[in-house]
Design a protein around this motif. Structure first.
Motif, mmCIF file in Angstrom:
data_model
loop_
_atom_site.group_PDB
_atom_site.id
_atom_site.type_symbol
_atom_site.label_atom_id
_atom_site.label_comp_id
_atom_site.label_asym_id
_atom_site.label_seq_id
_atom_site.Cartn_x
_atom_site.Cartn_y
_atom_site.Cartn_z
ATOM 1 N N GLN A 217 0.840 -1.199 0.000
ATOM 2 C CA GLN A 217 0.000 0.000 0.000
ATOM 3 C C GLN A 217 0.879 1.255 0.000
ATOM 4 O O GLN A 217 0.693 2.187 0.782
ATOM 5 C CB GLN A 217 -0.949 -0.005 1.193
ATOM 6 N N TYR A 218 1.813 1.283 -0.933
ATOM 7 C CA TYR A 218 2.801 2.366 -1.010
ATOM 8 C C TYR A 218 2.168 3.617 -1.606
ATOM 9 O O TYR A 218 1.569 3.578 -2.681
ATOM 10 C CB TYR A 218 3.986 1.926 -1.862
ATOM 11 N N GLU A 219 2.318 4.736 -0.902
ATOM 12 C CA GLU A 219 1.693 5.989 -1.336
ATOM 13 C C GLU A 219 2.709 6.910 -1.978
ATOM 14 O O GLU A 219 3.829 7.081 -1.467
ATOM 15 C CB GLU A 219 1.027 6.684 -0.140
ATOM 16 N N LEU A 227 -1.882 13.239 -2.507
ATOM 17 C CA LEU A 227 -1.727 11.823 -2.827
ATOM 18 C C LEU A 227 -1.980 11.594 -4.312
ATOM 19 O O LEU A 227 -3.035 11.932 -4.840
ATOM 20 C CB LEU A 227 -2.707 10.985 -2.004
ATOM 21 N N ARG A 230 -1.757 5.084 -4.804
ATOM 22 C CA ARG A 230 -1.442 4.094 -3.770
ATOM 23 C C ARG A 230 -1.325 2.748 -4.480
ATOM 24 O O ARG A 230 -2.273 2.278 -5.103
ATOM 25 C CB ARG A 230 -2.525 4.049 -2.698
#
Length: 310
Positions: A217-219, A227, A230
């Motif tokens: 779940q890398y943002e 953002l 994700r």
């Protein structure tokens, strides 16, 4: 879909002869003794819920447990674990445990804190359910189960940690019972950031095939702190991200008024934006998980393109 009992069918003007005729013709189906439905569910979880509804009223007092409790909690379990309904009764109960074609009754310690109510049924809580299943399911299935138990996007990270601590404490209290070592290994590997069974199984394959450990779940944010994306998996050092695509995932991504095509186009634009920032991607689906080595080689080729060229 609610099952109808023999008594209900007779009260509505039916007869035992008509009931047998409909069973022979396949217009109704028996799901338990004295319980019938007009259509058999194709989803094993839906079928198991029907089995619970039809069977529990006729059983001795007990608490739904193991795979049956997992279904009511919405936790993933393999289809093969859903062939029988599971009930746990206190070890001191008369009669103890027994196993039949459709029902498995377990006799075990059952403290009050391990029991709660779900959909009107007494069931073992999430932690107790996971502990029961973690000692009897294969490693991969236990990881999927524990990932799901610890994952809830509506809960903060510290609540997920609470579940892990409760599981660790529960396993420590079991001593050297069969299956506990595998359960501890699965819990050590489990990660509540995994958002689906597909992601959990993908991560297991990466580990088994010796791939570098990914971030989950890398943002990614833009220069204004907004953002941008994700990703299911990411290897930031290589600027590579991975996405496992499934029907359930795309259904979850649907926004009000959108079609599946809208989701695909939105994901495509996101991939193009990532490429413009120097990120490379690799996508796969549940069918790719059936060929672990091939999938691992695809990911490895994107992670280390120079090694491939050499």
């Amino acid at each position: 879909m609610e099952p109808r009992t023999t008594r209900q069918i007779i009260a509505e003007g039916g007869s035992h002869r008509e009931l047998r005729r409909q069973l022979d013709a396949g217009t109704i189906h028996r799901i338990a003794r004295g319980a019938y439905v007009e259509r058999l569910p194709t989803d094993p979880r839906e079928a198991h819920r029907l089995l619970i509804t039809a069977t529990v009223p006729g059983l001795p007092a007990g608490v739904l447990s193991h795979a049956s409790a997992a279904v009511l909690h919405g936790l993933p379990v393999p289809d093969g674990a859903l062939t029988r309904l599971h009930i746990t009764r206190p070890r001191a109960s008369k009669g103890g445990g027994w196993s039949g074609v459709r029902v498995h009754v377990h006799a075990a310690k059952l403290p009050d804190e391990d029991v709660q109510e779900v959909d009107g049924f007494a069931v073992t809580g999430v932690v107790r359910t996971c502990l029961d299943l973690a000692r009897i399911l294969p490693f991969e299935d236990v990881v999927v189960l524990l990932d799901a138990a610890m994952h809830d996007p509506n809960h903060p990270a510290d609540e997920r940690t609470d579940i892990r601590l409760a599981l660790e404490s529960g396993l420590a209290g079991l001593g050297r019972v069969p299956g506990v070592r595998r359960a501890r290994q699965a819990l050590a590997f489990a990660d509540g950031r995994a958002a689906s069974p597909l992601e959990s199984r993908s991560r297991i394959i990466m580990w088994q095939q010796g791939l570098p450990k990914p971030e989950l779940q890398y943002e990614v944010y833009d220069s204004f702190g907004h953002l941008v994306a994700r990703y299911d998996f990411a290897w930031p050092e290589q600027r590579v991200y991975g996405e496992c695509d499934g029907k359930v995932k795309y259904a979850q991504l649907l926004r009000p008024g959108e079609s599946a095509a809208d989701v695909v186009m939105r994901e495509k634009r996101r991939d193009n934006d990532a490429a413009a920032r120097g990120w490379r991607d690799v996508h796969w689906d549940d069918g790719d998980l059936k060929r672990p080595r091939v999938l691992a080689n695809r990911i490895r080729a994107v992670l280390f393109p120079r090694a491939k060229a050499a």
